[in-house]
Design a protein around this motif. Structure first.
Motif, PDB file in Angstrom:
ATOM      1  N   MET A   1     -37.953  29.656 -16.368  1.00  0.00           N
ATOM      2  CA  MET A   1     -36.688  28.923 -16.229  1.00  0.00           C
ATOM      3  C   MET A   1     -36.934  27.451 -16.512  1.00  0.00           C
ATOM      4  SD  MET A   1     -34.314  28.596 -12.877  1.00  0.00           S
ATOM      5  CE  MET A   1     -34.067  30.354 -12.926  1.00  0.00           C
ATOM      6  N   LEU A   2     -36.020  26.818 -17.188  1.00  0.00           N
ATOM      7  CA  LEU A   2     -36.150  25.406 -17.491  1.00  0.00           C
ATOM      8  C   LEU A   2     -35.961  24.575 -16.235  1.00  0.00           C
ATOM      9  CD1 LEU A   2     -34.097  25.297 -20.775  1.00  0.00           C
ATOM     10  CD2 LEU A   2     -36.561  25.285 -20.539  1.00  0.00           C
ATOM     11  N   SER A   3     -36.692  23.488 -16.154  1.00  0.00           N
ATOM     12  CA  SER A   3     -36.628  22.648 -14.970  1.00  0.00           C
ATOM     13  C   SER A   3     -35.389  21.784 -14.980  1.00  0.00           C
ATOM     14  CB  SER A   3     -37.864  21.738 -14.917  1.00  0.00           C
ATOM     15  OG  SER A   3     -37.810  20.799 -15.954  1.00  0.00           O
ATOM     16  N   VAL A   4     -35.027  21.307 -13.775  1.00  0.00           N
ATOM     17  CA  VAL A   4     -33.915  20.371 -13.673  1.00  0.00           C
ATOM     18  C   VAL A   4     -34.231  19.094 -14.440  1.00  0.00           C
ATOM     19  CG1 VAL A   4     -32.645  18.916 -12.050  1.00  0.00           C
ATOM     20  CG2 VAL A   4     -33.090  21.298 -11.494  1.00  0.00           C
TER      21      VAL A   4
ATOM     22  N   LEU B   1     -27.154  19.683 -21.879  1.00  0.00           N
ATOM     23  CA  LEU B   1     -27.514  19.753 -20.477  1.00  0.00           C
ATOM     24  C   LEU B   1     -28.933  20.238 -20.274  1.00  0.00           C
ATOM     25  CD1 LEU B   1     -24.271  21.029 -18.796  1.00  0.00           C
ATOM     26  CD2 LEU B   1     -25.364  18.826 -18.543  1.00  0.00           C
ATOM     27  N   THR B   2     -29.644  20.536 -21.323  1.00  0.00           N
ATOM     28  CA  THR B   2     -31.030  20.947 -21.158  1.00  0.00           C
ATOM     29  C   THR B   2     -31.780  20.873 -22.457  1.00  0.00           C
ATOM     30  OG1 THR B   2     -32.496  22.661 -20.333  1.00  0.00           O
ATOM     31  CG2 THR B   2     -30.626  23.400 -21.600  1.00  0.00           C
TER      32      THR B   2
ATOM     33  N   ALA C   1     -22.083  37.388 -20.348  1.00  0.00           N
ATOM     34  CA  ALA C   1     -23.468  37.078 -20.015  1.00  0.00           C
ATOM     35  C   ALA C   1     -23.787  35.609 -20.243  1.00  0.00           C
ATOM     36  CB  ALA C   1     -24.414  37.950 -20.828  1.00  0.00           C
ATOM     37  N   TYR C   2     -23.100  34.977 -21.187  1.00  0.00           N
ATOM     38  CA  TYR C   2     -23.340  33.569 -21.469  1.00  0.00           C
ATOM     39  C   TYR C   2     -23.000  32.694 -20.274  1.00  0.00           C
ATOM     40  CZ  TYR C   2     -23.033  28.997 -23.689  1.00  0.00           C
ATOM     41  OH  TYR C   2     -23.201  27.672 -24.000  1.00  0.00           O
TER      42      TYR C   2
ATOM     43  N   ASP D   1     -27.191  25.376 -21.228  1.00  0.00           N
ATOM     44  CA  ASP D   1     -27.185  25.532 -22.686  1.00  0.00           C
ATOM     45  C   ASP D   1     -25.985  24.885 -23.361  1.00  0.00           C
ATOM     46  OD1 ASP D   1     -29.497  26.919 -22.421  1.00  0.00           O
ATOM     47  OD2 ASP D   1     -28.773  28.803 -23.258  1.00  0.00           O
ATOM     48  N   GLU D   2     -24.940  24.614 -22.602  1.00  0.00           N
ATOM     49  CA  GLU D   2     -23.718  24.075 -23.203  1.00  0.00           C
ATOM     50  C   GLU D   2     -23.811  22.559 -23.318  1.00  0.00           C
ATOM     51  OE1 GLU D   2     -21.136  24.356 -25.359  1.00  0.00           O
ATOM     52  OE2 GLU D   2     -20.747  26.208 -24.233  1.00  0.00           O
ATOM     53  N   GLN D   3     -23.138  22.008 -24.328  1.00  0.00           N
ATOM     54  CA  GLN D   3     -23.096  20.563 -24.483  1.00  0.00           C
ATOM     55  C   GLN D   3     -22.399  19.936 -23.278  1.00  0.00           C
ATOM     56  OE1 GLN D   3     -21.187  19.692 -28.196  1.00  0.00           O
ATOM     57  NE2 GLN D   3     -23.019  20.093 -29.402  1.00  0.00           N
ATOM     58  N   VAL D   4     -22.925  18.787 -22.867  1.00  0.00           N
ATOM     59  CA  VAL D   4     -22.395  18.147 -21.671  1.00  0.00           C
ATOM     60  C   VAL D   4     -20.928  17.772 -21.827  1.00  0.00           C
ATOM     61  CG1 VAL D   4     -23.139  15.828 -22.352  1.00  0.00           C
ATOM     62  CG2 VAL D   4     -22.862  16.375 -19.946  1.00  0.00           C
ATOM     63  N   ASP D   5     -20.510  17.396 -23.035  1.00  0.00           N
ATOM     64  CA  ASP D   5     -19.115  17.022 -23.262  1.00  0.00           C
ATOM     65  C   ASP D   5     -18.182  18.224 -23.181  1.00  0.00           C
ATOM     66  OD1 ASP D   5     -19.656  14.376 -23.504  1.00  0.00           O
ATOM     67  OD2 ASP D   5     -19.630  14.322 -25.682  1.00  0.00           O
ATOM     68  N   LYS D   6     -18.733  19.424 -23.248  1.00  0.00           N
ATOM     69  CA  LYS D   6     -17.902  20.613 -23.071  1.00  0.00           C
ATOM     70  C   LYS D   6     -17.853  21.033 -21.614  1.00  0.00           C
ATOM     71  CE  LYS D   6     -18.184  22.576 -27.721  1.00  0.00           C
ATOM     72  NZ  LYS D   6     -18.515  23.778 -28.531  1.00  0.00           N
ATOM     73  N   VAL D   7     -18.956  20.877 -20.905  1.00  0.00           N
ATOM     74  CA  VAL D   7     -18.931  21.187 -19.477  1.00  0.00           C
ATOM     75  C   VAL D   7     -18.003  20.224 -18.751  1.00  0.00           C
ATOM     76  CG1 VAL D   7     -20.310  21.304 -17.362  1.00  0.00           C
ATOM     77  CG2 VAL D   7     -21.239  22.190 -19.508  1.00  0.00           C
ATOM     78  N   PHE D   8     -18.126  18.938 -19.090  1.00  0.00           N
ATOM     79  CA  PHE D   8     -17.255  17.914 -18.516  1.00  0.00           C
ATOM     80  C   PHE D   8     -16.515  17.224 -19.659  1.00  0.00           C
ATOM     81  CE2 PHE D   8     -20.790  17.941 -15.320  1.00  0.00           C
ATOM     82  CZ  PHE D   8     -20.055  18.446 -14.262  1.00  0.00           C
TER      83      PHE D   8
END
Length: 235
Positions: A1-4, A16-17, A32-33, A40-47
């Protein structure tokens, strides 16, 4: 798992990672995504830059002229104890909290300010997993619980925000969506809910509840937004 830590590396670069291995071409079913989109999602899409609006959810999401909320900044801190407080923090830690992603928004008048938090938890059994347990603790302590720690964004209308007047938190529904979504909301001018002057004091309870209601509306908007990300997440 990728770290924070990987989250922090690329916040400024729109992701975001960092991908320690290439999965850009990996095809996953939409549902599943949902479990990996937090990293994995772009930060501008999450927020997104704006959320909500007179044109409805879709109409206001990217239309600055119709938006109800405008993003001021995204917190570079993703540790759970930086993003949550009190009983909500303890419940999240007890249930395996991985990260808390936060962004701060203001309304068009710049009078109301809010910090949205995506609490990342392990997946668990349906209706009885970590996200439901955190949600239950918040609901049991709602009257005294601020939940999401404010993120005051330097150099913006949210620079001095620190007093939480209302909050809301809920488990994001659906499979492969191991998230709790929360919001704390307050006043950019420092108004503290329940401290109305003079003869208005009788309405202090109403004042507090109105802030909670605004936080709930915003959380529900963001729950719909995360669901849209999941459904559009075929890779």
């Amino acid at each position: 798992m990728l770290s924070v830590f990987g989250v922090l590396l690329l916040l400024g670069g729109g992701a975001l990672t960092a991908h320690a291995y290439s999965n850009a071409q990996q095809e996953l079913p939409n549902y599943a995504y949902g479990s990996v989109m937090w990293r994995d999602e772009q930060v501008d899409k999450v927020f997104p830059l704006t959320i909500g609006g007179r044109g409805g959810y879709n109409g206001g999401l990217y239309d600055r002229d119709k938006a109800l909320w405008h993003r001021m900044g995204i917190s570079p801190e993703t540790d759970c104890d930086k993003g949550l407080t009190r009983t909500t923090l303890k419940a999240a830690q007890d249930n395996g909290c991985k990260a808390v992603l936060r962004a701060t928004y203001v309304d068009p008048t710049a009078n109301m300010v809010t910090t949205i938090a995506v609490v990342v938890l392990p997946e668990g059994p349906r209706n009885a997993g970590p996200k439901e347990k955190v949600d239950e603790v918040y609901q049991d302590n709602r009257a005294i619980e601020g939940a999401v720690a404010p993120y005051a964004v330097p150099g913006t209308a949210a620079a001095k925000w620190k007093s939480r007047n209302g909050s809301h938190l809920m488990a994001v529904p659906g499979e492969h969506m191991p998230y709790v979504l929360g919001a704390s909301i307050g006043s950019a001018d420092g108004h503290v809910a329940g401290e109305l002057p003079g003869g208005f004091g009788m309405d202090n309870d109403t004042d507090r509840e109105s802030w909670h209601a605004d936080a709930q509306d915003l959380v529900e908007l963001f729950v719909a937004h995360l669901s849209n990300l999941q459904n559009g997440g075929l890779r």
